[in-house]
Scaffold this active site. Structure first.
Site, short mmCIF file in Angstrom:
data_model
loop_
_atom_site.label_atom_id
_atom_site.label_comp_id
_atom_site.label_asym_id
_atom_site.label_seq_id
_atom_site.Cartn_x
_atom_site.Cartn_y
_atom_site.Cartn_z
N CYS A 32 -29.61 2.01 -76.56
CA CYS A 32 -30.86 1.32 -76.20
C CYS A 32 -31.47 0.64 -77.43
O CYS A 32 -31.92 1.31 -78.36
CB CYS A 32 -31.81 2.38 -75.61
SG CYS A 32 -33.53 1.90 -75.51
N CYS A 35 -35.08 1.52 -78.21
CA CYS A 35 -35.13 2.90 -78.72
C CYS A 35 -34.86 2.91 -80.22
O CYS A 35 -35.53 3.61 -80.98
CB CYS A 35 -34.09 3.77 -78.03
SG CYS A 35 -34.33 3.95 -76.25
#
Length: 129
Positions: A32, A35
C-alpha cells in the site's frame, strides 16, 4: 514501549491494547503506497509521544484483526483509550492532522465517553427486543 512502535498480532493484541492505556493503531500493508507514506509520520509521532503506545497491524499478516475491526481501507488509524475505540479514520494523515487527533484524544473526558457508549449499548439492546 514508548518512542517506538509495536507490531500487533492476534497473539499479543489483548495484552497490548486491553491494558487500559492509550493506543494508536496503524492498520497497513506492505503493498500500500499511502501506508508507506504514512509510516514515517506515525514513527515520528511515536518518538514525540513516548507516554502513548503506537502499534501497527499488518493487514496481510493479521487478516483476523483487520476483519475484527472491519477495516475496509488502508491505511486506517484507530485510537483506543481505556479499551474504547474513540477514533477511526482511513487515509494517510499529514503530521499536523495526526498531532491534532492525538491532542483531541488526550482531551477526551473518558467518563463522558463511557457513559455515551453505555447509552448506545442500552439503545441497541432496547431495539433488539
Amino acid at each position: 514501549m514508548g518512542g517506538s512502535t509495536v507490531e500487533l498480532t492476534k497473539e499479543n493484541f489483548d495484552e497490548v491494547v486491553s491494558g487500559g492505556g492509550f493506543v494508536l493503531i496503524d492498520f497497513w500493508a506492505e503493498w500500500c503506497g499511502p501506508c508507506r507514506q504514512f509510516a514515517p509520520v506515525f514513527e515520528r509521532a511515536a518518538g514525540k509521544h513516548a507516554d502513548l503506545v503506537f502499534a501497527k497491524v499488518d493487514t496481510e499478516a493479521q487478516p483476523e484483526l483487520a476483519a475484527a475491526f472491519e477495516i475496509r481501507s488502508i491505511p486506517t488509524l484507530m485510537v483506543v483509550r481505556e479499551n474504547i475505540a474513540v477514533f477511526a479514520q482511513p487515509g494517510a494523515l499529514p503530521e499536523a492532522a495526526l498531532e491534532d487527533v492525538i491532542r483531541q484524544a488526550r482531551a477526551l473526558d473518558m467518563d463522558e465517553v463511557r457513559a455515551s457508549v453505555a447509552e448506545e449499548q442500552g439503545q441497541a439492546r432496547d431495539g433488539d427486543e
